[in-house]
Scaffold this motif. Sequence first.
Motif, PDB file in Angstrom:
ATOM      1  N   GLU A 151     -65.442 -72.697-118.598  1.00 18.59           N
ATOM      2  CA  GLU A 151     -66.527 -73.630-118.902  1.00 18.59           C
ATOM      3  C   GLU A 151     -67.861 -72.908-118.847  1.00 18.59           C
ATOM      4  O   GLU A 151     -68.143 -72.186-117.882  1.00 18.59           O
ATOM      5  CB  GLU A 151     -66.552 -74.797-117.914  1.00 18.59           C
ATOM      6  N   THR A 152     -68.677 -73.109-119.853  1.00 20.55           N
ATOM      7  CA  THR A 152     -70.051 -72.617-119.818  1.00 20.55           C
ATOM      8  C   THR A 152     -70.880 -73.635-119.033  1.00 20.55           C
ATOM      9  O   THR A 152     -71.078 -74.759-119.467  1.00 20.55           O
ATOM     10  CB  THR A 152     -70.627 -72.451-121.233  1.00 20.55           C
ATOM     11  N   LYS A 153     -71.363 -73.224-117.864  1.00 19.82           N
ATOM     12  CA  LYS A 153     -72.122 -74.117-116.996  1.00 19.82           C
ATOM     13  C   LYS A 153     -73.614 -74.011-117.297  1.00 19.82           C
ATOM     14  O   LYS A 153     -74.172 -72.921-117.392  1.00 19.82           O
ATOM     15  CB  LYS A 153     -71.890 -73.746-115.529  1.00 19.82           C
ATOM     16  N   HIS A 154     -74.253 -75.149-117.477  1.00 23.94           N
ATOM     17  CA  HIS A 154     -75.707 -75.211-117.696  1.00 23.94           C
ATOM     18  C   HIS A 154     -76.164 -74.268-118.812  1.00 23.94           C
ATOM     19  O   HIS A 154     -77.082 -73.451-118.618  1.00 23.94           O
ATOM     20  CB  HIS A 154     -76.447 -74.883-116.406  1.00 23.94           C
ATOM     21  N   PRO A 155     -75.544 -74.340-119.988  1.00 21.46           N
ATOM     22  CA  PRO A 155     -75.877 -73.370-121.034  1.00 21.46           C
ATOM     23  C   PRO A 155     -77.328 -73.425-121.500  1.00 21.46           C
ATOM     24  O   PRO A 155     -77.916 -72.376-121.783  1.00 21.46           O
ATOM     25  CB  PRO A 155     -74.904 -73.722-122.163  1.00 21.46           C
ATOM     26  N   THR A 156     -77.913 -74.626-121.577  1.00 24.11           N
ATOM     27  CA  THR A 156     -79.320 -74.715-121.992  1.00 24.11           C
ATOM     28  C   THR A 156     -80.215 -74.037-120.970  1.00 24.11           C
ATOM     29  O   THR A 156     -81.149 -73.304-121.324  1.00 24.11           O
ATOM     30  CB  THR A 156     -79.733 -76.183-122.184  1.00 24.11           C
ATOM     31  N   TYR A 157     -79.940 -74.275-119.705  1.00 24.58           N
ATOM     32  CA  TYR A 157     -80.736 -73.650-118.646  1.00 24.58           C
ATOM     33  C   TYR A 157     -80.627 -72.140-118.706  1.00 24.58           C
ATOM     34  O   TYR A 157     -81.641 -71.426-118.686  1.00 24.58           O
ATOM     35  CB  TYR A 157     -80.299 -74.163-117.274  1.00 24.58           C
ATOM     36  N   PHE A 158     -79.412 -71.619-118.759  1.00 25.74           N
ATOM     37  CA  PHE A 158     -79.258 -70.165-118.754  1.00 25.74           C
ATOM     38  C   PHE A 158     -79.894 -69.534-120.001  1.00 25.74           C
ATOM     39  O   PHE A 158     -80.469 -68.448-119.928  1.00 25.74           O
ATOM     40  CB  PHE A 158     -77.788 -69.783-118.622  1.00 25.74           C
ATOM     41  N   LYS A 159     -79.822 -70.213-121.130  1.00 22.67           N
ATOM     42  CA  LYS A 159     -80.474 -69.694-122.328  1.00 22.67           C
ATOM     43  C   LYS A 159     -81.987 -69.655-122.137  1.00 22.67           C
ATOM     44  O   LYS A 159     -82.659 -68.711-122.576  1.00 22.67           O
ATOM     45  CB  LYS A 159     -80.117 -70.561-123.534  1.00 22.67           C
ATOM     46  N   SER A 160     -82.522 -70.644-121.431  1.00 20.85           N
ATOM     47  CA  SER A 160     -83.972 -70.733-121.242  1.00 20.85           C
ATOM     48  C   SER A 160     -84.529 -69.622-120.374  1.00 20.85           C
ATOM     49  O   SER A 160     -85.733 -69.317-120.442  1.00 20.85           O
ATOM     50  CB  SER A 160     -84.344 -72.094-120.631  1.00 20.85           C
ATOM     51  N   ILE A 161     -83.673 -68.999-119.540  1.00 22.36           N
ATOM     52  CA  ILE A 161     -84.140 -67.910-118.673  1.00 22.36           C
ATOM     53  C   ILE A 161     -83.667 -66.552-119.180  1.00 22.36           C
ATOM     54  O   ILE A 161     -83.722 -65.556-118.463  1.00 22.36           O
ATOM     55  CB  ILE A 161     -83.695 -68.125-117.212  1.00 22.36           C
ATOM     56  N   GLY A 162     -83.220 -66.525-120.426  1.00 20.42           N
ATOM     57  CA  GLY A 162     -82.844 -65.256-121.041  1.00 20.42           C
ATOM     58  C   GLY A 162     -81.487 -64.728-120.640  1.00 20.42           C
ATOM     59  O   GLY A 162     -81.217 -63.528-120.789  1.00 20.42           O
ATOM     60  N   LEU A 163     -80.610 -65.619-120.143  1.00 14.80           N
ATOM     61  CA  LEU A 163     -79.266 -65.203-119.722  1.00 14.80           C
ATOM     62  C   LEU A 163     -78.211 -66.083-120.395  1.00 14.80           C
ATOM     63  O   LEU A 163     -77.309 -66.622-119.738  1.00 14.80           O
ATOM     64  CB  LEU A 163     -79.133 -65.289-118.196  1.00 14.80           C
ATOM     65  N   ALA A 164     -78.327 -66.238-121.684  1.00 17.14           N
ATOM     66  CA  ALA A 164     -77.374 -67.080-122.419  1.00 17.14           C
ATOM     67  C   ALA A 164     -75.945 -66.649-122.134  1.00 17.14           C
ATOM     68  O   ALA A 164     -75.628 -65.457-122.050  1.00 17.14           O
ATOM     69  CB  ALA A 164     -77.666 -67.017-123.912  1.00 17.14           C
ATOM     70  N   LEU A 165     -75.069 -67.632-121.991  1.00 20.17           N
ATOM     71  CA  LEU A 165     -73.688 -67.372-121.593  1.00 20.17           C
ATOM     72  C   LEU A 165     -72.773 -67.031-122.760  1.00 20.17           C
ATOM     73  O   LEU A 165     -71.765 -66.338-122.586  1.00 20.17           O
ATOM     74  CB  LEU A 165     -73.125 -68.611-120.883  1.00 20.17           C
ATOM     75  N   GLU A 166     -73.103 -67.531-123.939  1.00 19.34           N
ATOM     76  CA  GLU A 166     -72.148 -67.498-125.033  1.00 19.34           C
ATOM     77  C   GLU A 166     -71.862 -66.089-125.546  1.00 19.34           C
ATOM     78  O   GLU A 166     -70.694 -65.731-125.770  1.00 19.34           O
ATOM     79  CB  GLU A 166     -72.648 -68.385-126.182  1.00 19.34           C
ATOM     80  N   GLU A 167     -72.874 -65.274-125.722  1.00 17.82           N
ATOM     81  CA  GLU A 167     -72.647 -63.928-126.266  1.00 17.82           C
ATOM     82  C   GLU A 167     -71.802 -63.062-125.335  1.00 17.82           C
ATOM     83  O   GLU A 167     -70.812 -62.461-125.780  1.00 17.82           O
ATOM     84  CB  GLU A 167     -73.972 -63.238-126.575  1.00 17.82           C
ATOM     85  N   PRO A 168     -72.131 -62.978-124.040  1.00 18.53           N
ATOM     86  CA  PRO A 168     -71.261 -62.180-123.173  1.00 18.53           C
ATOM     87  C   PRO A 168     -69.859 -62.770-123.051  1.00 18.53           C
ATOM     88  O   PRO A 168     -68.890 -62.012-122.875  1.00 18.53           O
ATOM     89  CB  PRO A 168     -71.987 -62.173-121.823  1.00 18.53           C
ATOM     90  N   LEU A 169     -69.725 -64.083-123.166  1.00 14.95           N
ATOM     91  CA  LEU A 169     -68.398 -64.689-123.122  1.00 14.95           C
ATOM     92  C   LEU A 169     -67.570 -64.237-124.313  1.00 14.95           C
ATOM     93  O   LEU A 169     -66.434 -63.758-124.150  1.00 14.95           O
ATOM     94  CB  LEU A 169     -68.515 -66.216-123.112  1.00 14.95           C
ATOM     95  N   LEU A 170     -68.113 -64.366-125.515  1.00 15.70           N
ATOM     96  CA  LEU A 170     -67.365 -63.969-126.710  1.00 15.70           C
ATOM     97  C   LEU A 170     -67.096 -62.472-126.720  1.00 15.70           C
ATOM     98  O   LEU A 170     -66.020 -62.027-127.134  1.00 15.70           O
ATOM     99  CB  LEU A 170     -68.124 -64.391-127.965  1.00 15.70           C
ATOM    100  N   THR A 171     -68.065 -61.678-126.272  1.00 15.42           N
ATOM    101  CA  THR A 171     -67.874 -60.227-126.224  1.00 15.42           C
ATOM    102  C   THR A 171     -66.717 -59.865-125.305  1.00 15.42           C
ATOM    103  O   THR A 171     -65.855 -59.044-125.652  1.00 15.42           O
ATOM    104  CB  THR A 171     -69.163 -59.531-125.754  1.00 15.42           C
ATOM    105  N   THR A 172     -66.670 -60.491-124.136  1.00 15.14           N
ATOM    106  CA  THR A 172     -65.602 -60.211-123.181  1.00 15.14           C
ATOM    107  C   THR A 172     -64.256 -60.672-123.719  1.00 15.14           C
ATOM    108  O   THR A 172     -63.248 -59.953-123.601  1.00 15.14           O
ATOM    109  CB  THR A 172     -65.895 -60.909-121.835  1.00 15.14           C
ATOM    110  N   LEU A 173     -64.218 -61.848-124.324  1.00 14.35           N
ATOM    111  CA  LEU A 173     -62.950 -62.367-124.843  1.00 14.35           C
ATOM    112  C   LEU A 173     -62.425 -61.498-125.979  1.00 14.35           C
ATOM    113  O   LEU A 173     -61.228 -61.186-126.041  1.00 14.35           O
ATOM    114  CB  LEU A 173     -63.138 -63.815-125.318  1.00 14.35           C
ATOM    115  N   THR A 174     -63.321 -61.078-126.882  1.00 16.17           N
ATOM    116  CA  THR A 174     -62.903 -60.229-127.991  1.00 16.17           C
ATOM    117  C   THR A 174     -62.361 -58.895-127.477  1.00 16.17           C
ATOM    118  O   THR A 174     -61.323 -58.399-127.939  1.00 16.17           O
ATOM    119  CB  THR A 174     -64.077 -59.984-128.947  1.00 16.17           C
TER     120      THR A 174
END
Length: 336
Positions: A151-174
């Motif tokens: 689960e991506t927790k608080h994605p809007t918040y993490f994106k707002s502080i420059g630590l978006a979750l989605e890119e490192p998640l997809l990079t790790t999964l790939t």
Amino acid sequence: MVKNFTRKPPIIIAHRGASGYRPEHTLAAYELAIALGADYIEPDLVSTKDGVLIARHENEISETTDVANYAEFAHRQTTKVIDGESKIGWFTEDFTLSELKTLRAKERIGKLRSQNTAYDGLFEIPTLQEIIDLVKAKSAEINRAIGIYPETKHPTYFKSIGLALEEPLLTTLTANGYQGANAPIFIQSFEVSNLQDLSTKTDLPLVQLLNNSGKPYDFIVSGDERTYADLVTASGLEEIAKYAQAVGVHKNLVVPRDSSGKLRRRGQTSPTSLVIDAHAAGLLVHVWTFRNEDCFLPLDFQGNPQGEYELFFSLGVDGVFSDYPDTAGFHRTVQW
């Protein structure tokens, strides 16, 4: 045969691991969940200061680690507003991974699960990569494919502080070979926009989480007036199906409770049409969260958590999130 969308037994998703038996979001909790028969293990993902994805239920970690005992980190206690809620504590994004690795996990609800406090101080905070490594090793060891359900927790918040979750998640999964719609993974979020964005970047299965109250935080930020109640309508589910493959829903959205805490069931008030509507839209239905303790159970099933599983399985759900995967797994093959 169990009458669900897949025509297969419902999947058992170990909610934060076997968190009824071990402190949640630890490798020990995930490993035990696999041993108890879970099909998927569920890590909630937040980010460190240096952009590493780790498993914690929240980015505020005073309830799930011993961080308050470290004098060298005392000055990092602070107050932040996370998804509109003011929180006091220590936050993962203020620590590097190496610093967080010096901490140890503890039982989050020790008053309720006092037996789990025996494991306080024993386990590290795991990274997503460490969780994947465990899953791969155990899958090979027992010759059974174990999935992950991050689960991506608080994605809007993490994106707002420059630590978006989605890119490192997809990079790790790939990097770990998770590819295609049939990969043993589901990516989940309570927000909508990040799932919609993910749907343009990956064909891995996505899950829209739906609560029984409130609204997605990204809707609050964008001024979208819709609530979760709007998303669980037949038309709302059809919209979800445009970017996701499943919904993860609060139990009360499937079988509501009355004012006394009893379930409204057949013969009284029928369950809602959510499962039927979601299946009609082409969506799987995974339901959360099943726990054995009476304080979490409806009055109908006090002392009988097995009966609650049997009811929901009879309604055709495709999976359940459980703190006790052994209890869940024992009942999922009941014939209806």
